[in-house]
Design an enzyme around this catalytic site. Structure first.
Site, PDB file in Angstrom:
ATOM      1  N   ASP A  82       0.682  -1.366   0.084  1.00  0.00           N
ATOM      2  CA  ASP A  82      -0.105   0.087   0.038  1.00  0.00           C
ATOM      3  C   ASP A  82       0.877   1.375   0.175  1.00  0.00           C
ATOM      4  O   ASP A  82       2.079   1.233   0.543  1.00  0.00           O
ATOM      5  CB  ASP A  82      -0.911   0.175   1.291  1.00  0.00           C
ATOM      6  CG  ASP A  82      -2.265  -0.821   1.295  1.00  0.00           C
ATOM      7  OD1 ASP A  82      -2.103  -1.735   0.197  1.00  0.00           O
ATOM      8  OD2 ASP A  82      -2.889  -0.855   2.022  1.00  0.00           O
ATOM      9  N   HIS A 136      -5.758   2.462  -4.021  1.00  0.00           N
ATOM     10  CA  HIS A 136      -5.849   2.723  -2.518  1.00  0.00           C
ATOM     11  C   HIS A 136      -6.662   4.205  -2.460  1.00  0.00           C
ATOM     12  O   HIS A 136      -7.050   4.359  -1.292  1.00  0.00           O
ATOM     13  CB  HIS A 136      -4.376   2.964  -1.960  1.00  0.00           C
ATOM     14  CG  HIS A 136      -4.394   2.593  -0.560  1.00  0.00           C
ATOM     15  ND1 HIS A 136      -5.376   1.948   0.088  1.00  0.00           N
ATOM     16  CD2 HIS A 136      -3.403   3.095   0.302  1.00  0.00           C
ATOM     17  CE1 HIS A 136      -4.769   2.100   1.365  1.00  0.00           C
ATOM     18  NE2 HIS A 136      -3.711   2.850   1.485  1.00  0.00           N
ATOM     19  N   HIS A 168      -4.806  10.039   1.146  1.00  0.00           N
ATOM     20  CA  HIS A 168      -4.942   8.842   2.192  1.00  0.00           C
ATOM     21  C   HIS A 168      -5.663   9.514   3.416  1.00  0.00           C
ATOM     22  O   HIS A 168      -5.077   9.922   4.352  1.00  0.00           O
ATOM     23  CB  HIS A 168      -3.498   8.537   2.577  1.00  0.00           C
ATOM     24  CG  HIS A 168      -3.483   7.221   3.243  1.00  0.00           C
ATOM     25  ND1 HIS A 168      -3.598   7.268   4.594  1.00  0.00           N
ATOM     26  CD2 HIS A 168      -3.276   6.033   2.458  1.00  0.00           C
ATOM     27  CE1 HIS A 168      -3.260   5.755   4.777  1.00  0.00           C
ATOM     28  NE2 HIS A 168      -3.057   4.958   3.649  1.00  0.00           N
ATOM     29  N   HIS A 173       3.953  -2.394   3.167  1.00  0.00           N
ATOM     30  CA  HIS A 173       4.085  -0.932   2.603  1.00  0.00           C
ATOM     31  C   HIS A 173       5.379  -0.680   1.867  1.00  0.00           C
ATOM     32  O   HIS A 173       6.351  -0.869   2.348  1.00  0.00           O
ATOM     33  CB  HIS A 173       4.022   0.075   3.569  1.00  0.00           C
ATOM     34  CG  HIS A 173       2.412   0.113   4.287  1.00  0.00           C
ATOM     35  ND1 HIS A 173       2.001  -0.772   5.204  1.00  0.00           N
ATOM     36  CD2 HIS A 173       1.261   0.813   4.236  1.00  0.00           C
ATOM     37  CE1 HIS A 173       0.820  -0.571   5.469  1.00  0.00           C
ATOM     38  NE2 HIS A 173       0.191   0.582   4.833  1.00  0.00           N
TER      39      HIS A 173
END
Ligand SMILES: [Zn+2]
Length: 255
Positions: free
Chosen positions: A65, A116, A120, A211
């Site tokens: 991610d 994603h 964020h 990640h």
């Protein structure tokens, strides 16, 4: 007597109506936020195995991610090339705009590209329209560079709301979370710690979250621990008798 009872009943129903009206915002909030309960690993694994990332039991899905990242992503790509493993990368459109060449390198190395989001931000604190707009914008940026039709969506922080589900559905994406993570965004972690954390939850048919970027991490350079843990994680998946790879292979038989 009857008029007294009628008055009483009327007062009770007024009180009930008033209570419902007072509770309406809470009810609406619960309806909006209830999918966020899937943030609980045990709950989603038991009730929504596919959303949790449980797929082919001869396979373990490897996912990253928050990329692309100018240092983290190339380092992860190099480690995966050495291991002969491909994975799924859940990209942030905001990062793709900043580092388009790194995003293209992910695709060119044969990995699967997924969504994603644009920014964020936790969907729980955004309006339904804002969430759907975010997903749509992300698809507009990530879609053209992905090389193949986009299939998967993972919300920031793994928090799904009704807006996330509607936004993903509108974009033709399937939400997927994870069954095991490395907590590789935390400060003070290291390769051994990341591998140990993944190992504790590693099962055939599971999905691993790591990640390749530190943009939302507690400390800069956390991706170094991720890169350092990949050899051992790949070895443990092999020891389970499973293949390690992208979600497209993981759900191949059920989609
Ligand atoms: Zn994230």
């Amino acid at each position: 007597m009857w008029s007294g009872r009628l008055r009483q009943a009327g007062e009770v129903s007024c009180r009930t109506a008033a209570a419902w009206l007072a509770a309406a915002p809470l009810v609406a909030t619960l309806a909006w936020a209830s999918p966020a309960a899937t943030r609980s690993r045990l709950l989603r694994s038991a009730m929504f195995p596919r959303l949790a990332g449980r797929g082919d039991r001869g396979h373990v899905a490897l996912t990253f991610d928050d990329g692309p990242h100018p240092q983290g992503t190339p380092a992860v790509l190099e480690a995966l090339a050495r291991l002969g493993v491909t994975a799924t990368f859940f990209l942030l459109a905001s990062q793709v705009r900043r580092f388009p060449d790194v995003a293209t390198a992910v695709r060119d190395a044969g990995h699967e590209v997924a969504v994603h989001g644009d920014t964020h931000r936790n969907h729980l604190f955004r309006s339904p329209a804002g969430v759907r707009r975010d997903i749509r914008r992300a698809v507009e940026v990530i879609g053209p560079m992905s090389g193949e039709p986009l299939r998967w969506f993972r919300p920031p922080y793994g928090v799904l709301t009704a807006g996330s589900l509607l936004g993903a559905r509108d974009a033709g994406l399937t939400p997927v979370l994870w069954t095991a993570w490395g907590r590789d965004w935390t400060s003070g972690t290291g390769p051994q710690c990341v591998a140990d954390t993944v190992s504790g939850r590693l099962r055939p048919g599971g999905t691993i979250l790591l990640h390749d970027s530190d943009v939302t991490a507690e400390a800069p350079g956390t991706w170094r621990s991720t890169v350092g843990a990949l050899d051992r994680i790949a070895g443990e998946v092999e020891a389970l008798g499973c293949r390690l790879g992208p979600l497209g292979r993981h759900f191949r038989q059920s989609t």
